[in-house]
Design an enzyme around this catalytic site. Structure first.
Site, PDB file in Angstrom:
ATOM      1  N   ASP A 291       0.821  -1.220  -0.127  1.00  0.00           N
ATOM      2  CA  ASP A 291       0.172  -0.029   0.076  1.00  0.00           C
ATOM      3  C   ASP A 291       0.960   1.209  -0.050  1.00  0.00           C
ATOM      4  OD1 ASP A 291      -3.086   0.747   1.486  1.00  0.00           O
ATOM      5  OD2 ASP A 291      -1.564   2.230   0.832  1.00  0.00           O
TER       6      ASP A 291
ATOM      7  N   ASP B 239      -3.874   2.311  -5.344  1.00  0.00           N
ATOM      8  CA  ASP B 239      -2.424   2.148  -4.659  1.00  0.00           C
ATOM      9  C   ASP B 239      -2.189   1.289  -3.632  1.00  0.00           C
ATOM     10  OD1 ASP B 239      -3.882   2.735  -2.248  1.00  0.00           O
ATOM     11  OD2 ASP B 239      -2.298   3.955  -1.474  1.00  0.00           O
ATOM     12  N   GLU B 240      -2.902  -0.058  -4.137  1.00  0.00           N
ATOM     13  CA  GLU B 240      -2.946  -1.023  -3.178  1.00  0.00           C
ATOM     14  C   GLU B 240      -3.147  -2.701  -3.842  1.00  0.00           C
ATOM     15  OE1 GLU B 240      -6.249  -0.602  -0.801  1.00  0.00           O
ATOM     16  OE2 GLU B 240      -5.943  -2.535   0.407  1.00  0.00           O
TER      17      GLU B 240
HETATM   18  N1  DCP Z   1      -8.337   8.500  -1.552  1.00  0.00           N
HETATM   19  C1  DCP Z   1      -9.462   9.437  -1.733  1.00  0.00           C
HETATM   20  N2  DCP Z   1     -10.493   9.445  -0.855  1.00  0.00           N
HETATM   21  C2  DCP Z   1     -10.284   8.951   0.322  1.00  0.00           C
HETATM   22  C3  DCP Z   1      -9.442   7.893   0.624  1.00  0.00           C
HETATM   23  C4  DCP Z   1      -8.393   7.796  -0.329  1.00  0.00           C
HETATM   24  O1  DCP Z   1      -9.557  10.065  -2.705  1.00  0.00           O
HETATM   25  N3  DCP Z   1     -11.400   9.102   1.269  1.00  0.00           N
HETATM   26  C5  DCP Z   1      -7.159   8.457  -2.616  1.00  0.00           C
HETATM   27  C6  DCP Z   1      -6.086   9.281  -2.145  1.00  0.00           C
HETATM   28  C7  DCP Z   1      -5.152   8.398  -1.612  1.00  0.00           C
HETATM   29  C8  DCP Z   1      -5.483   7.010  -2.426  1.00  0.00           C
HETATM   30  O2  DCP Z   1      -6.777   7.075  -2.584  1.00  0.00           O
HETATM   31  O3  DCP Z   1      -3.754   8.782  -1.892  1.00  0.00           O
HETATM   32  C9  DCP Z   1      -4.891   5.798  -1.632  1.00  0.00           C
HETATM   33  O4  DCP Z   1      -5.790   5.693  -0.434  1.00  0.00           O
HETATM   34  P1  DCP Z   1      -5.192   5.196   0.874  1.00  0.00           P
HETATM   35  O5  DCP Z   1      -6.126   4.937   1.821  1.00  0.00           O
HETATM   36  O6  DCP Z   1      -3.978   4.265   0.792  1.00  0.00           O
HETATM   37  O7  DCP Z   1      -4.480   6.469   1.524  1.00  0.00           O
HETATM   38  P2  DCP Z   1      -2.987   7.235   0.919  1.00  0.00           P
HETATM   39  O8  DCP Z   1      -2.183   6.429   0.167  1.00  0.00           O
HETATM   40  O9  DCP Z   1      -3.158   8.645   0.756  1.00  0.00           O
HETATM   41  O10 DCP Z   1      -2.428   7.089   2.663  1.00  0.00           O
HETATM   42  P3  DCP Z   1      -1.618   5.997   3.345  1.00  0.00           P
HETATM   43  O11 DCP Z   1      -0.249   6.122   3.490  1.00  0.00           O
HETATM   44  O12 DCP Z   1      -2.437   5.841   4.773  1.00  0.00           O
HETATM   45  O13 DCP Z   1      -2.017   4.671   2.551  1.00  0.00           O
HETATM   46 MG    MG Z   2      -2.045   4.314   0.598  1.00  0.00          MG
END
Ligand code: DCP
Ligand code: MG
Length: 429
Positions: free
Chosen positions: A22, A133-134
């Site tokens: 992730d 991203d996962e």
């Molecule tokens: N995303 C979004 N709205 C949300 C959650 C996420 O648009 N409510 C998008 C932005 C994030 C991406 O999806 O960058 C990936 O989601 P993640 O939950 O993996 O969050 P991040 O990668 O940003 O942070 P983390 O480091 O916690 O994984």
């Molecule tokens: Mg993420």
């Protein structure tokens, strides 16, 4: 002696090795790729956000911005209260307490995701992509739970470190990786030490790793279930694992037993690949059923062009071209022609689909027509990976990998007699 857990038992063969990858604050990490000066700075990426404005919602925030209480799904107006925009600062204001706000640019993030995914596919034969991203990787055949010669680390850990480093070096974004003998534990592990985490849970350690974790983290436990569990005095996965299965079953039905097993580290779901549909199809219904061959041919031509175009944009070659003909009220007929090898040939899709239509359905009154290509192979991994993330999201909702646009229920039609030549019944499922 290492404890043997259900799902990791020796009689199932060797313990699986699952990686959950992730990316850290993914959209913000992408923004940093093209604006390296944002490195180390609080960055907020807003959906529906426009520079200088206060509307929209936070898609993600860099870990520096999270320190200020900015988080995903927050209104931008709240984020701005907690972390002022750097461009709005007055002469006396502290720039260290301000953030950089950017607008979501999904196309760019998808291209970065495709680069990451290409590496993941290079590192594993089985990749299940679950969001932009996962992804889960089954690397059981690529590495081992054995200890590396140099010390007390497992070979699996070294392998995961290699994956992480490749993503960092070749793409320039950070991933957190969880390594475990099953998917749910790997997912919890990847989240355990974010950002830039690498958490390895060996087969014998699953239950003790999960024990202190809040029940909300257990796959399948939502807020309502968590509250109910709380009222039973079950706060952690350890409490859940130790709970009486009969009590859980009485309270939650068969799900109770399942949650109990998850908490004990039992999760025998195989990592199944996504992002690569088994077939691509499109259907179109007539407002009024028609037997006009010109109308039918025109629709088939348009559907064929659309399907061939989508196959090409995904880098997919196909070995079977088929049509679906729905005769009022709901009589579903499918016919297909197998080719001798995979092709990417829009004209062939059109001519084969038209031939199949003409051969048997020239006179038929039809309610709906469909065209499908199947037996897909992906020659160009990079190309297909670009879209793979999207279809992966759809796949999570339980699709079978066939990506279609249809309001048709699953094929309930009886078996059609098999025809001579190479045509045969196929399901537009
Ligand atoms: N995303 C979004 N709205 C949300 C959650 C996420 O648009 N409510 C998008 C932005 C994030 C991406 O999806 O960058 C990936 O989601 P993640 O939950 O993996 O969050 P991040 O990668 O940003 O942070 P983390 O480091 O916690 O994984
Ligand atoms: Mg993420």
């Amino acid at each position: 002696m290492e404890e043997t857990l259900p799902g990791t038992a020796d009689d199932d063969g060797p313990d699986s090795i699952v990686l959950h990858v992730d990316m850290d604050c993914f959209y913000a990490a992408c923004e940093r790729l093209r604006e390296p000066e944002l490195e180390g700075e609080p960055v907020v990426v807003g959906m529906g956000y426009e520079p200088g404005e206060g509307h929209g919602a936070v898609a993600t925030a860099s870990y520096e911005a999270r320190e200020f209480g900015v988080d995903s799904a927050q209104p931008i107006s709240t984020a701005l209260e907690r972390l002022p925009r750097i461009d709005d600062l007055g002469p006396g204001d502290d720039p260290a307490a301000a953030g950089h706000y950017r607008t979501v640019d999904l196309e760019f993030y998808k291209s970065v995701a495709a680069d990451v995914k290409a590496i993941l596919h290079d590192c594993a034969d089985v990749v299940r992509e679950v969001s932009i991203d996962e992804a889960y990787l089954d690397v059981t055949d690529r590495t081992a739970w054995d200890l590396a010669a140099s010390g007390d680390r497992t070979l699996a850990e070294g392998f995961a470190r290699y994956v992480k480093q490749r993503i960092a070096r070749e793409v320039g974004v950070a991933a957190s990786i969880g390594v475990a003998p099953n998917m749910s534990t790997a997912k919890i592990a990847s989240d355990f030490d974010k950002p830039d985490g690498l958490v390895v849970v060996r087969p014998g350690e699953v239950r003790s790793f999960l024990a202190p974790i809040s029940v909300e983290e257990v796959h399948g436990v939502g807020p309502v279930t968590a509250r109910k569990l709380g009222s039973l005095g079950i706060e952690t996965a350890g409490d859940l694992a130790d709970a009486d299965a009969a009590v859980l079953e009485a309270e939650f039905g068969s799900r109770g037993r399942e949650l109990h097993e998850r908490a004990r580290g039992y999760d025998d779901r195989a990592v199944t690949p996504t992002g690569r549909p088994k077939s691509l199809s499109r259907e179109s219904a007539f407002t009024d059923p028609t037997d006009d061959i010109k109308d039918k041919r025109e629709v088939v031509r348009a559907l064929a062009a659309d399907v061939a175009d989508r196959a090409r944009s995904r880098g997919a070659m196909y070995r079977t071209i088929g049509i679906k003909v729905v005769v009022p009220p709901f009589d579903i007929n499918t016919r297909a022609t197998s080719l001798s090898g995979p092709v990417d040939d829009p004209e062939l899709v059109e001519s084969v689909a038209l031939d199949l239509l003409d051969a048997e359905f020239a006179e038929t009154t039809v309610r709906k027509l469909g065209v499908r290509v199947s037996k897909l192979s992906f020659a160009d991994a990079d190309q297909s990976s670009l879209d793979g993330w999207e279809s992966a999201e759809a796949g999570e909702t339980g699709g079978d990998g066939d990506e279609r646009v249809s309001d048709e229920p699953p094929n309930t039609g009886g078996e059609a007699p098999s025809r001579g030549g190479q045509s045969s019944l196929v399901e537009f499922d």
